[in-house]
Design a protein around this motif. Structure first.
Motif, mmCIF file in Angstrom:
data_model
loop_
_atom_site.group_PDB
_atom_site.id
_atom_site.type_symbol
_atom_site.label_atom_id
_atom_site.label_comp_id
_atom_site.label_asym_id
_atom_site.label_seq_id
_atom_site.Cartn_x
_atom_site.Cartn_y
_atom_site.Cartn_z
ATOM 1 N N ALA A 323 0.651 -1.188 0.026
ATOM 2 C CA ALA A 323 -0.055 0.096 0.149
ATOM 3 C C ALA A 323 0.971 1.165 0.110
ATOM 4 C CB ALA A 323 -0.976 -0.020 1.332
ATOM 5 N N HIS A 324 2.070 1.063 0.207
ATOM 6 C CA HIS A 324 3.110 2.175 0.048
ATOM 7 C C HIS A 324 3.282 2.911 -1.220
ATOM 8 C CE1 HIS A 324 7.072 4.471 0.554
ATOM 9 N NE2 HIS A 324 6.753 4.247 1.780
ATOM 10 N N PRO A 325 3.355 4.124 -1.408
ATOM 11 C CA PRO A 325 3.446 4.747 -2.788
ATOM 12 C C PRO A 325 4.759 4.377 -3.577
ATOM 13 C CG PRO A 325 3.059 6.443 -1.069
ATOM 14 C CD PRO A 325 3.428 4.992 -0.351
ATOM 15 N N GLY A 326 5.646 3.602 -2.997
ATOM 16 C CA GLY A 326 6.738 3.234 -3.657
ATOM 17 C C GLY A 326 6.800 1.708 -3.908
ATOM 18 N N ALA A 327 5.695 1.291 -3.743
ATOM 19 C CA ALA A 327 5.306 -0.260 -3.888
ATOM 20 C C ALA A 327 5.663 -0.704 -5.367
ATOM 21 C CB ALA A 327 4.197 -0.696 -3.657
ATOM 22 N N GLY A 328 5.340 -0.003 -6.313
ATOM 23 C CA GLY A 328 5.685 -0.420 -7.616
ATOM 24 C C GLY A 328 7.078 -0.363 -7.900
ATOM 25 N N ALA A 329 7.826 0.432 -7.625
ATOM 26 C CA ALA A 329 9.372 0.574 -7.838
ATOM 27 C C ALA A 329 9.936 -0.757 -6.852
ATOM 28 C CB ALA A 329 9.956 1.857 -7.450
ATOM 29 N N MET A 330 9.564 -0.896 -5.636
ATOM 30 C CA MET A 330 9.908 -1.928 -4.832
ATOM 31 C C MET A 330 9.822 -3.329 -5.730
ATOM 32 S SD MET A 330 8.698 -4.592 -2.900
ATOM 33 C CE MET A 330 7.222 -3.930 -2.260
ATOM 34 N N LEU A 331 8.601 -3.492 -6.177
ATOM 35 C CA LEU A 331 8.542 -4.671 -7.003
ATOM 36 C C LEU A 331 9.137 -4.957 -8.205
ATOM 37 C CD1 LEU A 331 4.569 -4.834 -6.422
ATOM 38 C CD2 LEU A 331 5.978 -6.673 -5.372
ATOM 39 N N ALA A 332 9.477 -3.803 -9.058
ATOM 40 C CA ALA A 332 10.146 -3.916 -9.948
ATOM 41 C C ALA A 332 11.753 -4.521 -9.578
ATOM 42 C CB ALA A 332 10.229 -2.671 -10.818
ATOM 43 N N ALA A 333 12.264 -3.665 -8.667
ATOM 44 C CA ALA A 333 13.506 -3.865 -8.197
ATOM 45 C C ALA A 333 13.877 -5.341 -7.875
ATOM 46 C CB ALA A 333 14.070 -3.004 -6.832
ATOM 47 N N PHE A 334 12.593 -6.005 -7.169
ATOM 48 C CA PHE A 334 12.595 -7.274 -6.769
ATOM 49 C C PHE A 334 12.784 -8.440 -7.693
ATOM 50 C CE2 PHE A 334 10.039 -11.076 -5.814
ATOM 51 C CZ PHE A 334 10.614 -11.578 -4.999
ATOM 52 N N PHE A 335 11.783 -8.222 -8.679
ATOM 53 C CA PHE A 335 11.738 -8.950 -9.725
ATOM 54 C C PHE A 335 13.130 -8.958 -10.650
ATOM 55 C CE2 PHE A 335 6.941 -8.597 -9.732
ATOM 56 C CZ PHE A 335 6.617 -9.878 -9.165
ATOM 57 N N ASP A 336 13.675 -7.756 -10.569
ATOM 58 C CA ASP A 336 15.258 -7.803 -11.567
ATOM 59 C C ASP A 336 16.077 -8.691 -10.727
ATOM 60 O OD1 ASP A 336 14.259 -6.057 -13.490
ATOM 61 O OD2 ASP A 336 14.788 -4.234 -12.348
ATOM 62 N N LYS A 337 16.062 -8.421 -9.295
ATOM 63 C CA LYS A 337 17.252 -9.534 -8.555
ATOM 64 C C LYS A 337 16.784 -10.873 -8.723
ATOM 65 C CE LYS A 337 18.022 -5.675 -5.498
ATOM 66 N NZ LYS A 337 18.130 -4.996 -4.151
ATOM 67 N N LEU A 338 15.587 -11.280 -8.404
ATOM 68 C CA LEU A 338 15.092 -12.478 -8.598
ATOM 69 C C LEU A 338 15.270 -13.104 -10.015
ATOM 70 C CD1 LEU A 338 13.419 -14.653 -7.364
ATOM 71 C CD2 LEU A 338 11.378 -13.981 -8.455
ATOM 72 N N ALA A 339 15.182 -12.286 -10.976
ATOM 73 C CA ALA A 339 15.738 -13.018 -12.360
ATOM 74 C C ALA A 339 17.145 -13.082 -12.336
ATOM 75 C CB ALA A 339 15.110 -12.169 -13.509
ATOM 76 N N ASP A 340 18.068 -12.145 -11.873
ATOM 77 C CA ASP A 340 19.243 -12.329 -11.834
ATOM 78 C C ASP A 340 19.883 -13.516 -11.087
ATOM 79 O OD1 ASP A 340 19.683 -10.054 -13.196
ATOM 80 O OD2 ASP A 340 20.281 -8.779 -11.735
#
Length: 343
Positions: A323-340
């Motif tokens: 629900a945090h305003p920065g959730a979208g950016a947090m998720l994008a960074a998480f998926f990048d690191k997961l893929a790596d």
């Protein structure tokens, strides 16, 4: 262009050949070298030019060149496997040993080491997902072969009945399957089919804003990285309990149904590497009145342990952090690191 000419032009970005040794770790380098040397020992240049695209089914991966530009066996092979990550190379190695008459001396130890490296040991089967209505009712059609059949409410869920590829279930695989499943015309391009599939998958989230945020953040990766990346599969059945709490109570039974019968999201990075994503709302740890419920929490962490011991990776997102305003950016960074991590 020849290998000894300073590896110029399009070949300059690829690793130079090294003498093959028995590897201790499974990596892109060790797998690529083993595949190259196995094929070079078994076939002529002319034979490889036919076998790689026609029998093994590889696509040429160097955009500014053609197979005719590779005048050695090694450069020809590299041109077909360039950019392939570990899961794809593992799949290729298995195909080579299964379909071609080659020596297994270099590839078999790598495959054995990969299989010892963790993950889920058994192949994926019975992928039932994206339920958007009543729970499907299942029967074991063949208990010996573990073949199931949905006898009721099948129209409210999707069933991927094809074999999951060794190098993971990509969104492109789902697009191809959806085209066939829905009888869509060939003239409809993959993007249009993908949009229709995306809408059907998203509908299974039933308006859960937190889950929709996760789903949409991952879907953005299809635009950035193409459809040939692992699919994010929503609402996947993990356990199946045919009885509800009410039906058990009517029979005088106090047992509760199996915990976590559905996973919020599943990603199949390979035949062994499965990642579960869970979005925790209040119902995961509190009663209807909002009071903390230690039993619910204990059930949740116990199921996480069971999944991890079975070889799954489990990642949880709290409803509050989404629900945090920065959730979208947090998720994008998480998926990048997961893929790596999965490369």
């Amino acid at each position: 262009m020849r290998e000894h000419d300073g590896v110029t032009n399009w070949w300059s970005n690829l690793s130079p050949p090294e003498q093959a040794v028995r590897p201790r770790t499974v990596s892109v380098r060790t797998l690529s070298q083993a595949i190259e040397n196995t094929l070079m020992d078994a076939f002529s240049h002319e034979a490889l030019a036919v076998i790689l695209p026609d029998e093994v089914g590889l696509r040429w991966m160097v955009p500014d060149a053609t197979p005719a530009d590779a005048d050695t066996k090694r450069t020809l092979i590299k041109g077909y496997v360039a950019g392939t990550e570990v899961p794809g190379l593992i799949a290729l190695a298995r195909r080579i040993l299964t379909e071609l008459e080659v020596s297994p001396q270099l590839l078999r130890p790598l495959l054995a080491e990969y299989d010892r490296g963790g993950g889920v040991g058994s192949p994926a089967k019975n992928l039932i997902f994206a339920a958007n209505g009543p729970k499907p009712e299942l029967v074991l059609r063949d208990a010996v072969s573990n073949d199931i059949e949905i006898v009721r409410n099948a129209e409210h869920c999707l069933v991927y009945e094809l074999e999951v590829p060794v190098d993971g279930l990509k969104f492109q695989h789902l697009i191809d399957w959806w085209r066939s499943h829905e009888g869509l015309p060939d003239e409809l391009d993959d993007r249009a089919v993908g949009h229709r599939l995306h809408a059907r998958l998203r509908a299974s989230l039933a308006g859960n804003g937190a889950e929709e945020l996760v789903f949409d953040a991952y879907a953005a990766r299809y635009r950035a990285h193409s459809f040939n990346i692992p699919a994010l599969i929503p609402q996947v059945y993990l356990h199946y309990d045919p009885y509800t709490a009410r039906s058990r109570a009517s029979r005088g039974e106090s047992d509760v149904p199996l915990a976590r019968q559905r996973m919020d999201f599943l990603i199949l990075f390979s035949d062994k590497h499965r990642v579960v994503l869970e979005v925790d709302g209040r119902q995961h740890y509190a009663d209807a009145d909002g009071k903390a419920n230690t039993r619910l929490y204990a059930e949740m962490v116990a199921e996480d342990r069971r999944l991890r011991l079975a070889g799954y990776e489990v990642y949880r997102f709290g409803g509050q952090e989404l629900a945090h305003p920065g959730a979208g950016a947090m998720l994008a960074a998480f998926f990048d690191k997961l893929a790596d991590r999965m490369k």
